[in-house]
Design an enzyme around this catalytic site. Structure first.
Site, PDB file in Angstrom:
ATOM      1  N   ASN A 134     100.433  48.509  23.262  1.00  0.00           N
ATOM      2  CA  ASN A 134     101.472  49.243  23.791  1.00  0.00           C
ATOM      3  C   ASN A 134     102.969  48.956  23.472  1.00  0.00           C
ATOM      4  OD1 ASN A 134     102.643  47.392  25.953  1.00  0.00           O
ATOM      5  ND2 ASN A 134     100.530  47.437  26.482  1.00  0.00           N
ATOM      6  N   ASN A 190      92.074  47.152  34.940  1.00  0.00           N
ATOM      7  CA  ASN A 190      91.344  48.055  33.768  1.00  0.00           C
ATOM      8  C   ASN A 190      89.846  47.906  33.879  1.00  0.00           C
ATOM      9  OD1 ASN A 190      94.323  47.581  32.418  1.00  0.00           O
ATOM     10  ND2 ASN A 190      93.696  49.452  32.571  1.00  0.00           N
ATOM     11  N   ARG A 242      90.320  45.488  23.373  1.00  0.00           N
ATOM     12  CA  ARG A 242      89.953  45.071  24.812  1.00  0.00           C
ATOM     13  C   ARG A 242      88.609  45.163  24.948  1.00  0.00           C
ATOM     14  NH1 ARG A 242      93.996  46.163  29.346  1.00  0.00           N
ATOM     15  NH2 ARG A 242      92.658  44.872  30.255  1.00  0.00           N
ATOM     16  N   ARG A 246      95.598  56.636  27.004  1.00  0.00           N
ATOM     17  CA  ARG A 246      94.357  55.544  26.882  1.00  0.00           C
ATOM     18  C   ARG A 246      92.957  56.430  27.202  1.00  0.00           C
ATOM     19  NH1 ARG A 246      95.421  50.251  26.881  1.00  0.00           N
ATOM     20  NH2 ARG A 246      97.296  49.700  25.799  1.00  0.00           N
ATOM     21  N   HIS A 262      99.572  53.774  30.938  1.00  0.00           N
ATOM     22  CA  HIS A 262      98.522  53.928  31.922  1.00  0.00           C
ATOM     23  C   HIS A 262      99.319  54.528  33.169  1.00  0.00           C
ATOM     24  CE1 HIS A 262      96.095  50.197  30.700  1.00  0.00           C
ATOM     25  NE2 HIS A 262      95.272  51.432  30.311  1.00  0.00           N
ATOM     26  N   ASP A 313      99.066  53.731  36.236  1.00  0.00           N
ATOM     27  CA  ASP A 313      99.685  52.815  37.331  1.00  0.00           C
ATOM     28  C   ASP A 313     101.013  52.215  36.873  1.00  0.00           C
ATOM     29  OD1 ASP A 313      98.926  50.768  35.411  1.00  0.00           O
ATOM     30  OD2 ASP A 313      97.618  49.939  36.804  1.00  0.00           O
ATOM     31  N   CYS A 372      98.534  45.988  37.717  1.00  0.00           N
ATOM     32  CA  CYS A 372      97.540  45.886  36.839  1.00  0.00           C
ATOM     33  C   CYS A 372      96.859  44.653  37.040  1.00  0.00           C
ATOM     34  CB  CYS A 372      98.293  45.768  35.407  1.00  0.00           C
ATOM     35  SG  CYS A 372      99.454  46.941  34.964  1.00  0.00           S
TER      36      CYS A 372
HETATM   37  N1  ARG Z   1      98.276  44.586  27.393  1.00  0.00           N
HETATM   38  C1  ARG Z   1      97.345  45.495  28.347  1.00  0.00           C
HETATM   39  C2  ARG Z   1      96.992  46.794  27.714  1.00  0.00           C
HETATM   40  O1  ARG Z   1      97.789  47.307  26.975  1.00  0.00           O
HETATM   41  C3  ARG Z   1      98.043  45.646  29.703  1.00  0.00           C
HETATM   42  C4  ARG Z   1      97.151  46.539  30.616  1.00  0.00           C
HETATM   43  C5  ARG Z   1      98.137  46.813  31.759  1.00  0.00           C
HETATM   44  N2  ARG Z   1      97.219  47.366  32.663  1.00  0.00           N
HETATM   45  C6  ARG Z   1      97.377  48.203  33.541  1.00  0.00           C
HETATM   46  N3  ARG Z   1      96.586  48.736  34.374  1.00  0.00           N
HETATM   47  N4  ARG Z   1      98.463  49.143  33.317  1.00  0.00           N
HETATM   48  O2  ARG Z   1      96.024  47.080  27.604  1.00  0.00           O
END
Ligand code: ARG
Length: 276
Positions: free
Chosen positions: A22, A71, A90, A140, A169, A171, A265
């Site tokens: 991201n 997540n 991930r 995503r 995201h 959130d 998050c």
């Molecule tokens: N580095 C993580 C990603 O890009 C950060 C996730 C943040 N989580 C969230 N619920 N916004 O997946």
């Protein structure tokens, strides 16, 4: 709710920025401090602990983003819908999360195999209308997750297309609050999504956040009753939240913002009552 809300958190023992998935992560590879991230996470855990029961999931080495428990998947009653991460970076978190929820007695309900979905990062229950789920897509999660979740959980799903890669995201730019108040950054959404928010959230309950607050992750807030825990809020935003009856608590989380995450998050509500 009669009992205290349980919140899942995962210590940042193995947290770092070791890849870029991201825009926030750009320029931050190997730029995080273990000590500083642990200290900031401890402060968040201590703050959340004063308003909820923090349950800790053991971190797994090699999965630096596992600390972002939002997540892991989506909780609804005793049901857990595991995430299907878009990026290989991930995907290795999935078996750890599934095992944890199985061990803790949740019923695991699977999305169709070809649908990307990043859990409570992209799926947020409304706090005013029961069984209403807001779902972000465009970066995503796949739009196909919306009808699938509606069917699996028997809930209304309102899809919102995200349009700014910095708010990848749901959130990061949208936060349902108690009594139907909704904190959001309008420019993160496409026109249809914005129209849907305006159609479903009455004007008096919309708390619009400006770009400055949005970039401080003000929408990435943990709401526990009347308490709102977030990285930072401007004086103007704070007074609007206070005017709506909320108490704002800031916890600095800049180390995690290098990875594109902040307060919300780093947490996952384990008591998402079917009906509340
Ligand atoms: N580095 C993580 C990603 O890009 C950060 C996730 C943040 N989580 C969230 N619920 N916004 O997946």
């Amino acid at each position: 709710m009669a009992e205290t809300m349980r919140i899942l958190m995962c210590a940042p023992t193995f947290f770092e920025v070791s890849y870029v998935i991201n825009p926030w992560m750009t320029g931050h590879v190997h730029d995080t401090s273990r000590e500083r991230s642990q200290r900031q996470w401890d402060a968040l855990r201590d703050t959340v602990s004063r308003h909820a029961d923090v349950v800790q999931q053991p971190p797994a080495e090699g999965w630096p983003d596992m600390t972002f428990t939002a997540n892991a998947g989506l909780v609804f009653g005793n049901t857990f819908v595991p995430s299907r991460f878009r990026y290989a970076e991930r995907q290795g978190e999935e078996p750890h999360d599934r095992a944890w929820f199985e061990r803790h007695g949740f019923d695991i309900v699977e999305l169709p195999g070809d649908v990307f979905f990043e859990g409570a990062g992209d799926a947020l229950f409304d706090r005013g209308v029961a069984r209403r789920l807001w779902m972000g897509h465009g970066h995503r999660s796949d739009p196909a997750a919306a009808p699938a979740l509606a069917r699996l959980l028997d809930v209304e799903v309102l899809p919102l297309k995200l349009a700014d890669p910095r708010f990848y995201h749901l959130d990061t730019c949208f936060c349902p609050l108690a009594d139907g108040y909704t904190l959001y950054f309008p420019a993160a959404f496409d026109a249809a999504a914005l129209a849907s928010i305006e159609q479903h959230v009455p004007p008096g309950q919309r708390i619009v956040v400006d770009e400055h607050d949005a970039l401080d992750f003000a929408c990435n807030a943990v709401n526990l009753g009347r308490v709102v825990i977030l990285n930072r809020a401007s004086a103007g935003l704070r007074s609007r939240l206070e005017g709506a009856g909320f108490m704002v608590i800031e916890v600095a989380l800049d180390e995690f913002m290098k990875s594109g995450g902040a307060a919300k998050c780093l947490t996952l509500k384990l008591d998402e009552a079917a009906g509340a």
